[in-house]
Scaffold this active site. Sequence first.
Site, PDB file in Angstrom:
ATOM      1  N   LYS A 159       0.841  -1.204   0.000  1.00 55.88           N
ATOM      2  CA  LYS A 159       0.000   0.000   0.000  1.00 55.88           C
ATOM      3  C   LYS A 159       0.878   1.257   0.000  1.00 55.88           C
ATOM      4  O   LYS A 159       2.099   1.182   0.209  1.00 55.88           O
ATOM      5  CB  LYS A 159      -0.904  -0.047   1.226  1.00 55.88           C
ATOM      6  CG  LYS A 159      -1.889  -1.218   1.201  1.00 55.88           C
ATOM      7  CD  LYS A 159      -2.779  -1.151   2.424  1.00 55.88           C
ATOM      8  CE  LYS A 159      -3.850  -2.207   2.388  1.00 55.88           C
ATOM      9  NZ  LYS A 159      -4.775  -2.059   3.528  1.00 55.88           N
ATOM     10  N   TYR A 210     -12.497  -2.366  -3.091  1.00 61.98           N
ATOM     11  CA  TYR A 210     -12.983  -2.371  -1.709  1.00 61.98           C
ATOM     12  C   TYR A 210     -14.509  -2.328  -1.620  1.00 61.98           C
ATOM     13  O   TYR A 210     -15.063  -1.876  -0.616  1.00 61.98           O
ATOM     14  CB  TYR A 210     -12.372  -1.190  -0.948  1.00 61.98           C
ATOM     15  CG  TYR A 210     -10.936  -1.426  -0.527  1.00 61.98           C
ATOM     16  CD1 TYR A 210     -10.575  -2.568   0.197  1.00 61.98           C
ATOM     17  CD2 TYR A 210      -9.928  -0.517  -0.831  1.00 61.98           C
ATOM     18  CE1 TYR A 210      -9.264  -2.790   0.584  1.00 61.98           C
ATOM     19  CE2 TYR A 210      -8.609  -0.736  -0.441  1.00 61.98           C
ATOM     20  CZ  TYR A 210      -8.292  -1.879   0.274  1.00 61.98           C
ATOM     21  OH  TYR A 210      -6.990  -2.101   0.665  1.00 61.98           O
ATOM     22  N   ASN A 255      -1.782  -0.138   7.155  1.00 63.36           N
ATOM     23  CA  ASN A 255      -1.287  -1.469   7.523  1.00 63.36           C
ATOM     24  C   ASN A 255      -0.372  -2.104   6.470  1.00 63.36           C
ATOM     25  O   ASN A 255      -0.268  -3.319   6.366  1.00 63.36           O
ATOM     26  CB  ASN A 255      -2.443  -2.389   7.919  1.00 63.36           C
ATOM     27  CG  ASN A 255      -3.424  -2.626   6.788  1.00 63.36           C
ATOM     28  OD1 ASN A 255      -3.308  -2.030   5.724  1.00 63.36           O
ATOM     29  ND2 ASN A 255      -4.369  -3.517   7.002  1.00 63.36           N
ATOM     30  N   HIS A 259      -1.719  -5.494   1.579  1.00 67.13           N
ATOM     31  CA  HIS A 259      -3.029  -6.142   1.428  1.00 67.13           C
ATOM     32  C   HIS A 259      -2.823  -7.520   0.818  1.00 67.13           C
ATOM     33  O   HIS A 259      -1.977  -7.684  -0.050  1.00 67.13           O
ATOM     34  CB  HIS A 259      -3.929  -5.318   0.496  1.00 67.13           C
ATOM     35  CG  HIS A 259      -5.159  -6.071   0.047  1.00 67.13           C
ATOM     36  ND1 HIS A 259      -6.315  -6.097   0.787  1.00 67.13           N
ATOM     37  CD2 HIS A 259      -5.385  -6.866  -1.034  1.00 67.13           C
ATOM     38  CE1 HIS A 259      -7.208  -6.869   0.165  1.00 67.13           C
ATOM     39  NE2 HIS A 259      -6.659  -7.344  -0.940  1.00 67.13           N
ATOM     40  N   GLU A 307      -9.650 -10.229  -7.313  1.00 68.99           N
ATOM     41  CA  GLU A 307      -8.672  -9.142  -7.225  1.00 68.99           C
ATOM     42  C   GLU A 307      -7.604  -9.258  -8.320  1.00 68.99           C
ATOM     43  O   GLU A 307      -7.179  -8.250  -8.900  1.00 68.99           O
ATOM     44  CB  GLU A 307      -8.061  -9.124  -5.823  1.00 68.99           C
ATOM     45  CG  GLU A 307      -9.116  -8.728  -4.774  1.00 68.99           C
ATOM     46  CD  GLU A 307      -8.669  -8.893  -3.334  1.00 68.99           C
ATOM     47  OE1 GLU A 307      -7.542  -9.377  -3.084  1.00 68.99           O
ATOM     48  OE2 GLU A 307      -9.461  -8.529  -2.449  1.00 68.99           O
TER      49      GLU A 307
END
Length: 143
Positions: A9, A49, A112, A115, A126
């Site tokens: 990310k 998302y 975080n 992913h 995805e």
Amino acid sequence: MERTFVMVKPDGVQRGLVGEIIARFERRGYKLVGLKMFTMPREVAETHYAEHRGKPFFEGLVRYITSGPVVAMVWEGKNVIAAAREMMGATDPQKALPGTIRGTYGIDVGRNVVHGSDSPASAAREIDIFFKADELLNYERPL
Ligand code: CMP
């Protein structure tokens, strides 16, 4: 052979963790079959998302994931979907075990680092969002 989608990310890219994250998967024995770097358009983020639409953190999540370049990858190998999730640790870095990627490099659920797909269905969905079939490469990876 099983495949999963993993993405470094924007916070992971900005902090220079791309090489570290790739190295962990390579050293474990997984095979990199797709790789690209780009800044995610808003509509792609909203598709990726979609399951979180309507949640209180959705708008912040979309703004964050579109805020800078990401590195998208497809990794291949035995049990790679579950193994990648284990290697990344819990979604909330505060709950991630020491030694995992998030437990080593993260402190905030909204930042975080990485992913990974959470199931075979998510992995297929995805990978299809981010990669065309001819962007996934076949080659030998001797152990
Ligand atoms: P990821 O695995 O990319 O999937 C959904 C993301 O939503 C998750 O990682 C977190 O970064 C983010 N997320 C989940 N819960 C929260 C929360 N409570 N606040 C902010 N972001 C969240």
